[in-house]
Motif scaffolding. Sequence first.
Motif, PDB file in Angstrom:
ATOM      1  N   GLN A 201       2.507   6.995   0.271  1.00 57.89           N
ATOM      2  CA  GLN A 201       1.433   7.453   1.143  1.00 57.89           C
ATOM      3  C   GLN A 201       0.483   8.312   0.330  1.00 57.89           C
ATOM      4  O   GLN A 201       0.875   8.908  -0.672  1.00 57.89           O
ATOM      5  CB  GLN A 201       1.996   8.270   2.308  1.00 57.89           C
ATOM      6  CG  GLN A 201       2.922   7.499   3.227  1.00 57.89           C
ATOM      7  CD  GLN A 201       3.676   8.391   4.196  1.00 57.89           C
ATOM      8  OE1 GLN A 201       3.190   9.441   4.581  1.00 57.89           O
ATOM      9  NE2 GLN A 201       4.876   7.979   4.576  1.00 57.89           N
ATOM     10  N   GLY A 203      -3.063  11.165   0.822  1.00 59.81           N
ATOM     11  CA  GLY A 203      -3.732  12.043   1.779  1.00 59.81           C
ATOM     12  C   GLY A 203      -4.879  11.347   2.482  1.00 59.81           C
ATOM     13  O   GLY A 203      -5.484  10.413   1.946  1.00 59.81           O
ATOM     14  N   ASN A 204      -5.198  11.806   3.683  1.00 62.67           N
ATOM     15  CA  ASN A 204      -6.274  11.215   4.478  1.00 62.67           C
ATOM     16  C   ASN A 204      -7.597  11.900   4.125  1.00 62.67           C
ATOM     17  O   ASN A 204      -8.160  12.671   4.892  1.00 62.67           O
ATOM     18  CB  ASN A 204      -5.956  11.376   5.977  1.00 62.67           C
ATOM     19  CG  ASN A 204      -7.008  10.696   6.846  1.00 62.67           C
ATOM     20  OD1 ASN A 204      -7.698   9.784   6.405  1.00 62.67           O
ATOM     21  ND2 ASN A 204      -7.144  11.168   8.085  1.00 62.67           N
ATOM     22  N   HIS A 205      -8.078  11.629   2.898  1.00 58.87           N
ATOM     23  CA  HIS A 205      -9.358  12.187   2.475  1.00 58.87           C
ATOM     24  C   HIS A 205     -10.036  11.225   1.511  1.00 58.87           C
ATOM     25  O   HIS A 205      -9.407  10.307   0.969  1.00 58.87           O
ATOM     26  CB  HIS A 205      -9.175  13.570   1.832  1.00 58.87           C
ATOM     27  CG  HIS A 205      -8.223  13.578   0.687  1.00 58.87           C
ATOM     28  ND1 HIS A 205      -6.894  13.896   0.840  1.00 58.87           N
ATOM     29  CD2 HIS A 205      -8.395  13.286  -0.636  1.00 58.87           C
ATOM     30  CE1 HIS A 205      -6.285  13.811  -0.339  1.00 58.87           C
ATOM     31  NE2 HIS A 205      -7.175  13.445  -1.236  1.00 58.87           N
ATOM     32  N   SER A 228      -1.048  -2.470   3.537  1.00 59.34           N
ATOM     33  CA  SER A 228      -0.922  -1.188   4.244  1.00 59.34           C
ATOM     34  C   SER A 228      -0.294  -1.402   5.612  1.00 59.34           C
ATOM     35  O   SER A 228      -0.514  -2.433   6.253  1.00 59.34           O
ATOM     36  CB  SER A 228      -2.288  -0.518   4.396  1.00 59.34           C
ATOM     37  OG  SER A 228      -3.141  -1.293   5.222  1.00 59.34           O
ATOM     38  N   LYS A 234       2.401   8.325  13.636  1.00 59.81           N
ATOM     39  CA  LYS A 234       1.505   9.270  12.957  1.00 59.81           C
ATOM     40  C   LYS A 234       0.111   8.670  12.833  1.00 59.81           C
ATOM     41  O   LYS A 234      -0.061   7.634  12.204  1.00 59.81           O
ATOM     42  CB  LYS A 234       2.060   9.646  11.581  1.00 59.81           C
ATOM     43  CG  LYS A 234       3.388  10.382  11.654  1.00 59.81           C
ATOM     44  CD  LYS A 234       3.809  10.896  10.303  1.00 59.81           C
ATOM     45  CE  LYS A 234       5.114  11.691  10.409  1.00 59.81           C
ATOM     46  NZ  LYS A 234       5.551  12.225   9.102  1.00 59.81           N
ATOM     47  N   ARG A 235      -0.851   9.358  13.427  1.00 60.33           N
ATOM     48  CA  ARG A 235      -2.212   8.847  13.446  1.00 60.33           C
ATOM     49  C   ARG A 235      -2.857   8.964  12.060  1.00 60.33           C
ATOM     50  O   ARG A 235      -2.715   9.981  11.385  1.00 60.33           O
ATOM     51  CB  ARG A 235      -3.030   9.639  14.473  1.00 60.33           C
ATOM     52  CG  ARG A 235      -4.429   9.127  14.681  1.00 60.33           C
ATOM     53  CD  ARG A 235      -5.169  10.018  15.646  1.00 60.33           C
ATOM     54  NE  ARG A 235      -6.568   9.634  15.757  1.00 60.33           N
ATOM     55  CZ  ARG A 235      -7.507  10.409  16.270  1.00 60.33           C
ATOM     56  NH1 ARG A 235      -7.191  11.614  16.698  1.00 60.33           N
ATOM     57  NH2 ARG A 235      -8.748   9.988  16.340  1.00 60.33           N
ATOM     58  N   ASN A 236      -3.548   7.894  11.658  1.00 56.06           N
ATOM     59  CA  ASN A 236      -4.294   7.865  10.390  1.00 56.06           C
ATOM     60  C   ASN A 236      -3.413   8.058   9.154  1.00 56.06           C
ATOM     61  O   ASN A 236      -3.890   8.497   8.108  1.00 56.06           O
ATOM     62  CB  ASN A 236      -5.415   8.920  10.384  1.00 56.06           C
ATOM     63  CG  ASN A 236      -6.479   8.626  11.424  1.00 56.06           C
ATOM     64  OD1 ASN A 236      -6.714   7.463  11.757  1.00 56.06           O
ATOM     65  ND2 ASN A 236      -7.121   9.671  11.942  1.00 56.06           N
ATOM     66  N   GLU A 237      -2.127   7.747   9.275  1.00 55.20           N
ATOM     67  CA  GLU A 237      -1.250   7.793   8.107  1.00 55.20           C
ATOM     68  C   GLU A 237      -0.688   6.401   7.861  1.00 55.20           C
ATOM     69  O   GLU A 237      -0.278   5.711   8.798  1.00 55.20           O
ATOM     70  CB  GLU A 237      -0.110   8.805   8.300  1.00 55.20           C
ATOM     71  CG  GLU A 237      -0.582  10.251   8.321  1.00 55.20           C
ATOM     72  CD  GLU A 237       0.573  11.236   8.282  1.00 55.20           C
ATOM     73  OE1 GLU A 237       1.640  10.890   7.734  1.00 55.20           O
ATOM     74  OE2 GLU A 237       0.413  12.344   8.821  1.00 55.20           O
ATOM     75  N   TYR A 238      -0.685   5.998   6.607  1.00 55.20           N
ATOM     76  CA  TYR A 238      -0.286   4.634   6.253  1.00 55.20           C
ATOM     77  C   TYR A 238       0.665   4.633   5.068  1.00 55.20           C
ATOM     78  O   TYR A 238       0.550   5.455   4.161  1.00 55.20           O
ATOM     79  CB  TYR A 238      -1.522   3.791   5.882  1.00 55.20           C
ATOM     80  CG  TYR A 238      -2.446   3.545   7.046  1.00 55.20           C
ATOM     81  CD1 TYR A 238      -2.336   2.392   7.820  1.00 55.20           C
ATOM     82  CD2 TYR A 238      -3.428   4.480   7.385  1.00 55.20           C
ATOM     83  CE1 TYR A 238      -3.183   2.163   8.886  1.00 55.20           C
ATOM     84  CE2 TYR A 238      -4.274   4.271   8.457  1.00 55.20           C
ATOM     85  CZ  TYR A 238      -4.149   3.108   9.208  1.00 55.20           C
ATOM     86  OH  TYR A 238      -4.965   2.898  10.269  1.00 55.20           O
TER      87      TYR A 238
END
Length: 281
Positions: A201, A203-205, A228, A234-238
């Motif tokens: 995984q 980070g969402n950035h 993916s 978990k939202r927005n996590e892949y």
Amino acid sequence: MENRKPRVAIQGIRASFHEEAAFKFFGDDIEPVECSSFKQTFEKLQAKEADYVIMAIENSIAGSILPNYTLLMNYNFPVVGEVYLPIQLHLLAYPGVKFEDVKVVTSHPMALRQCLDFFEAYPHIQLVEGTDTAACAKRVRDEKLTDTVAIANTLAAKLYGLDVLERRIESNRTNYTRFLILTDHNDAEKIQANKASLCFQVGNHVGALAKVLNIFAGQELNMSKIQSMPVLGKRNEYNFYVDVEWEKQEQYDTAIRQILKYTQNFNILGEYLKNDGPPTP
């Protein structure tokens, strides 16, 4: 295990495409362990009732088989090999049955979809979905069906004593499936691996995944696949599943060390010898 055949868990019954792929990878001297689901193949391996699992992971027409990636993570058995199998589909009939007698064709839904072009010319033939290509062929044999044929491989025709009415009825002649081989022990020390399956995984950035991909490029690793899947709940996590290939071991080792700085939950699912790639028809 030295004194007996390797037991290989397959999804489906004898003469399924999984058994055909197992023969291609291991040779004919194996003991197939029939399983009704992919999950059961892993359970057989976990219970020491099988030595290996062979599992389809992607098809050139249907794409990735996403639930199987979840099994890879949940059971955490190492991937120790891969094999590509051309999917060749034939029309199999009970001995003596003629094509003009056929009213029904049965097979796995995926096999039926891959042969729709052939059946456009025969609208009177009903397409009926079954659980497995080989199981449908076995049913034709067991029930001595004279108006029903199955779509399956030549292995099924030979094992169940069926006639091949029509050969290669699949719409796409370059269709293949890639299979992974897993075990409950790591064979990596026995081979000089040049391919790995990874999961991680980021980070969402902005640029988080790009950093990782640039490391692969910088170390001259070929990324042959990326997939993916959302992290459950978990939202927005892949989770990113990536296959990489290399020529020099030190380039791979360096890339892994660098990637650890930019990823979370990093897993090496397996290191193994790459297959020669998709076969030609």
